[in-house]
Design a protein around this motif. Structure first.
Motif, mmCIF file in Angstrom:
data_model
loop_
_atom_site.group_PDB
_atom_site.id
_atom_site.type_symbol
_atom_site.label_atom_id
_atom_site.label_comp_id
_atom_site.label_asym_id
_atom_site.label_seq_id
_atom_site.Cartn_x
_atom_site.Cartn_y
_atom_site.Cartn_z
ATOM 1 N N TYR A 38 -1.370 -3.001 0.785
ATOM 2 C CA TYR A 38 -1.697 -1.668 1.289
ATOM 3 C C TYR A 38 -2.609 -0.952 0.308
ATOM 4 O O TYR A 38 -2.541 -1.174 -0.902
ATOM 5 N N ASP A 40 -4.039 2.086 -1.940
ATOM 6 C CA ASP A 40 -3.364 3.087 -2.776
ATOM 7 C C ASP A 40 -3.097 4.347 -1.955
ATOM 8 O O ASP A 40 -3.948 4.786 -1.182
ATOM 9 N N GLY A 41 -1.904 4.872 -2.113
ATOM 10 C CA GLY A 41 -1.543 6.090 -1.426
ATOM 11 C C GLY A 41 -0.849 5.876 -0.093
ATOM 12 O O GLY A 41 -0.293 6.809 0.475
ATOM 13 N N PHE A 42 -0.884 4.642 0.446
ATOM 14 C CA PHE A 42 -0.185 4.368 1.699
ATOM 15 C C PHE A 42 1.237 3.969 1.345
ATOM 16 O O PHE A 42 1.462 2.988 0.639
ATOM 17 N N ASP A 43 2.202 4.735 1.809
ATOM 18 C CA ASP A 43 3.603 4.517 1.461
ATOM 19 C C ASP A 43 4.206 3.438 2.351
ATOM 20 O O ASP A 43 4.412 3.661 3.548
ATOM 21 N N ALA A 44 4.439 2.262 1.794
ATOM 22 C CA ALA A 44 5.041 1.163 2.548
ATOM 23 C C ALA A 44 5.867 0.292 1.611
ATOM 24 O O ALA A 44 5.454 -0.001 0.497
ATOM 25 N N THR A 45 7.023 -0.116 2.075
ATOM 26 C CA THR A 45 7.878 -1.027 1.332
ATOM 27 C C THR A 45 7.183 -2.379 1.235
ATOM 28 O O THR A 45 6.608 -2.849 2.218
#
Length: 137
Positions: A38, A40-45
């Motif tokens: 992902y 940078d800055g995209f919140d994903a597990t």
């Protein structure tokens, strides 16, 4: 530019090639990353590319396409390549049917698609081909 991005130029060319109102198929050739990447800055597990595509991208795409004339035909693993570039490999092939090209375009050109759906495809896939196919000869 991301090598798996659907460009406005590609959409315009497809729109010129596909008769208005004609149902068509989309052939997807998919090669997954070992680990989803992902931006940078995209919140994903953290997860595998396959998981990002199947558990995040596909459900998000289906939600966005709900109520539109779209039918997913099938998605299957690719077992072997008999003809093609040496060393080229695909993990999966999928065929989607759309009622018309305007339907497909109305999905992928939305801000919701760009913001909430496409990032999962970008993170999941190492390589990708998307080919529009005639439904009938």
């Amino acid at each position: 530019m991301n090598p798996i991005e659907i460009t406005p130029q590609a959409l315009d060319a497809a729109e010129r090639a596909i008769p208005p109102g004609q149902p068509f198929y989309m052939l997807n050739l998919l090669r997954y990353r070992a680990h989803a990447q992902y931006e940078d800055g995209f919140d994903a597990t953290p997860c595998s590319g396959r998981e990002a595509f199947n558990e995040r991208y596909r459900p998000a795409f289906r939600r966005l396409a709900a109520g539109k004339p779209l039918v997913r035909i099938f998605s299957v693993p690719v077992l072997a390549s008999l003809v093609g570039t040496q060393g080229e490999r695909w993990d999966e092939a999928a065929i989607n049917e759309y009622g018309d090209f305007a339907t497909f375009r109305s999905i992928v050109e939305t801000e919701i698609y760009r913001r909430d759906v496409a990032p999962h495809r970008h993170a999941a896939l190492d390589d990708f081909r998307l080919l529009a196919l005639a439904k009938t000869m």
